[in-house]
Design a protein around this motif. Structure first.
Motif, PDB file in Angstrom:
ATOM      1  N   VAL A 141      57.669  14.665  96.017  1.00  0.00           N
ATOM      2  CA  VAL A 141      58.877  15.435  95.738  1.00  0.00           C
ATOM      3  C   VAL A 141      59.574  15.607  97.076  1.00  0.00           C
ATOM      4  O   VAL A 141      59.082  16.330  97.950  1.00  0.00           O
ATOM      5  CB  VAL A 141      58.557  16.800  95.092  1.00  0.00           C
ATOM      6  CG1 VAL A 141      59.828  17.615  94.922  1.00  0.00           C
ATOM      7  CG2 VAL A 141      57.842  16.614  93.769  1.00  0.00           C
ATOM      8  N   ASN A 142      60.680  14.895  97.238  1.00  0.00           N
ATOM      9  CA  ASN A 142      61.399  14.884  98.519  1.00  0.00           C
ATOM     10  C   ASN A 142      60.454  14.608  99.685  1.00  0.00           C
ATOM     11  O   ASN A 142      60.450  15.322 100.693  1.00  0.00           O
ATOM     12  CB  ASN A 142      62.147  16.188  98.749  1.00  0.00           C
ATOM     13  CG  ASN A 142      63.379  16.297  97.898  1.00  0.00           C
ATOM     14  OD1 ASN A 142      63.497  15.610  96.885  1.00  0.00           O
ATOM     15  ND2 ASN A 142      64.282  17.159  98.273  1.00  0.00           N
ATOM     16  N   ALA A 199      70.403  14.750  93.966  1.00  0.00           N
ATOM     17  CA  ALA A 199      69.793  15.958  93.427  1.00  0.00           C
ATOM     18  C   ALA A 199      69.081  16.680  94.558  1.00  0.00           C
ATOM     19  O   ALA A 199      68.733  16.071  95.572  1.00  0.00           O
ATOM     20  CB  ALA A 199      68.797  15.611  92.319  1.00  0.00           C
ATOM     21  N   GLN A 200      68.875  17.967  94.348  1.00  0.00           N
ATOM     22  CA  GLN A 200      68.182  18.724  95.380  1.00  0.00           C
ATOM     23  C   GLN A 200      66.755  18.216  95.548  1.00  0.00           C
ATOM     24  O   GLN A 200      66.253  18.118  96.646  1.00  0.00           O
ATOM     25  CB  GLN A 200      68.186  20.216  95.041  1.00  0.00           C
ATOM     26  CG  GLN A 200      67.577  21.059  96.141  1.00  0.00           C
ATOM     27  CD  GLN A 200      67.638  22.530  95.822  1.00  0.00           C
ATOM     28  OE1 GLN A 200      68.013  22.938  94.751  1.00  0.00           O
ATOM     29  NE2 GLN A 200      67.242  23.335  96.783  1.00  0.00           N
ATOM     30  N   PHE A 201      66.108  17.873  94.432  1.00  0.00           N
ATOM     31  CA  PHE A 201      64.745  17.365  94.487  1.00  0.00           C
ATOM     32  C   PHE A 201      64.641  16.064  93.701  1.00  0.00           C
ATOM     33  O   PHE A 201      65.211  15.935  92.618  1.00  0.00           O
ATOM     34  CB  PHE A 201      63.764  18.394  93.923  1.00  0.00           C
ATOM     35  CG  PHE A 201      63.606  19.578  94.819  1.00  0.00           C
ATOM     36  CD1 PHE A 201      62.788  19.528  95.933  1.00  0.00           C
ATOM     37  CD2 PHE A 201      64.298  20.749  94.565  1.00  0.00           C
ATOM     38  CE1 PHE A 201      62.657  20.620  96.773  1.00  0.00           C
ATOM     39  CE2 PHE A 201      64.170  21.845  95.397  1.00  0.00           C
ATOM     40  CZ  PHE A 201      63.352  21.781  96.505  1.00  0.00           C
ATOM     41  N   THR A 202      63.900  15.137  94.261  1.00  0.00           N
ATOM     42  CA  THR A 202      63.693  13.840  93.647  1.00  0.00           C
ATOM     43  C   THR A 202      62.199  13.564  93.563  1.00  0.00           C
ATOM     44  O   THR A 202      61.472  13.740  94.544  1.00  0.00           O
ATOM     45  CB  THR A 202      64.368  12.733  94.484  1.00  0.00           C
ATOM     46  OG1 THR A 202      65.752  13.049  94.608  1.00  0.00           O
ATOM     47  CG2 THR A 202      64.206  11.381  93.841  1.00  0.00           C
ATOM     48  N   ARG A 260      59.189  10.823  93.077  1.00  0.00           N
ATOM     49  CA  ARG A 260      58.896   9.402  93.247  1.00  0.00           C
ATOM     50  C   ARG A 260      57.389   9.183  93.191  1.00  0.00           C
ATOM     51  O   ARG A 260      56.610  10.102  93.380  1.00  0.00           O
ATOM     52  CB  ARG A 260      59.395   8.890  94.606  1.00  0.00           C
ATOM     53  CG  ARG A 260      60.888   8.919  94.776  1.00  0.00           C
ATOM     54  CD  ARG A 260      61.350   8.288  96.085  1.00  0.00           C
ATOM     55  NE  ARG A 260      60.807   8.974  97.254  1.00  0.00           N
ATOM     56  CZ  ARG A 260      60.046   8.396  98.182  1.00  0.00           C
ATOM     57  NH1 ARG A 260      59.726   7.130  98.093  1.00  0.00           N
ATOM     58  NH2 ARG A 260      59.604   9.079  99.204  1.00  0.00           N
ATOM     59  N   ASN A 261      57.006   7.956  92.965  1.00  0.00           N
ATOM     60  CA  ASN A 261      55.612   7.499  93.089  1.00  0.00           C
ATOM     61  C   ASN A 261      54.609   8.376  92.339  1.00  0.00           C
ATOM     62  O   ASN A 261      53.691   8.942  92.932  1.00  0.00           O
ATOM     63  CB  ASN A 261      55.198   7.415  94.562  1.00  0.00           C
ATOM     64  CG  ASN A 261      56.066   6.483  95.361  1.00  0.00           C
ATOM     65  OD1 ASN A 261      56.898   5.772  94.813  1.00  0.00           O
ATOM     66  ND2 ASN A 261      55.898   6.487  96.663  1.00  0.00           N
TER      67      ASN A 261
END
Length: 154
Positions: free
Chosen positions: A125-126, A104-107, A109-110
């Motif tokens: 985010v990324n 995806a363009q943006f992921t 996490r955490n």
């Protein structure tokens, strides 16, 4: 001579146009994730060093959710829970499509809820740290003050 050296240093460390675009798109991504979960009257704005283009490469992206109907602290906490849940659902949605994370363009996490004096949601985010607060009028006031001071001084 010193002024020239300082100008060179500032030119070297200032954010690039690409960095500005990536941060702006990351903020738009968060807005899109939260759009359906929040009131139509809620607005998410960028604040802090990102707006002033004074951030460093590892600086957080500061976002503030502003609502006109959240007048007590309990409402702000509920909004933070809603934000936290929406971000978690976005991760689950991407992971559950095929059983593993899809490109995806943006992921996201955490995701963390920070229970400090100013309560916030923190996530990546990324690999850009994102802090989301709710109804922080002082942060907006500080930003307006700094922008006006910058206009006055030049």
């Amino acid at each position: 001579q010193l002024e020239l050296e300082v100008d060179k240093l500032l030119e070297f460390i200032k954010p690039s146009n690409l960095a500005n675009i990536v941060r702006s798109k990351a903020a738009d991504f968060i807005r899109n994730v939260l759009r359906d979960k929040l009131s139509q009257q809620a607005v998410i704005v960028e604040c802090g060093s990102t707006c002033l283009r004074t951030y460093l490469a590892d600086s957080d992206l500061d976002l503030i959710l502003i609502t006109n109907n959240s007048t007590i602290l309990h409402d702000d906490k509920q909004l933070l829970i809603t934000i936290f849940t929406a971000l978690c659902e976005e991760i689950y949605k991407k992971d559950s499509v095929s059983g593993y994370a899809t490109p995806a363009q943006f992921t996201i996490r955490n995701i963390d809820f920070i229970n400090a004096r100013t309560k916030l949601i923190n996530c990546l985010v990324n690999n850009i740290g994102v802090d989301i607060t709710v109804n922080q009028a002082t942060a907006i006031s500080s930003l307006i003050f700094l922008e006006e001071a910058d206009k006055l001084i030049g």
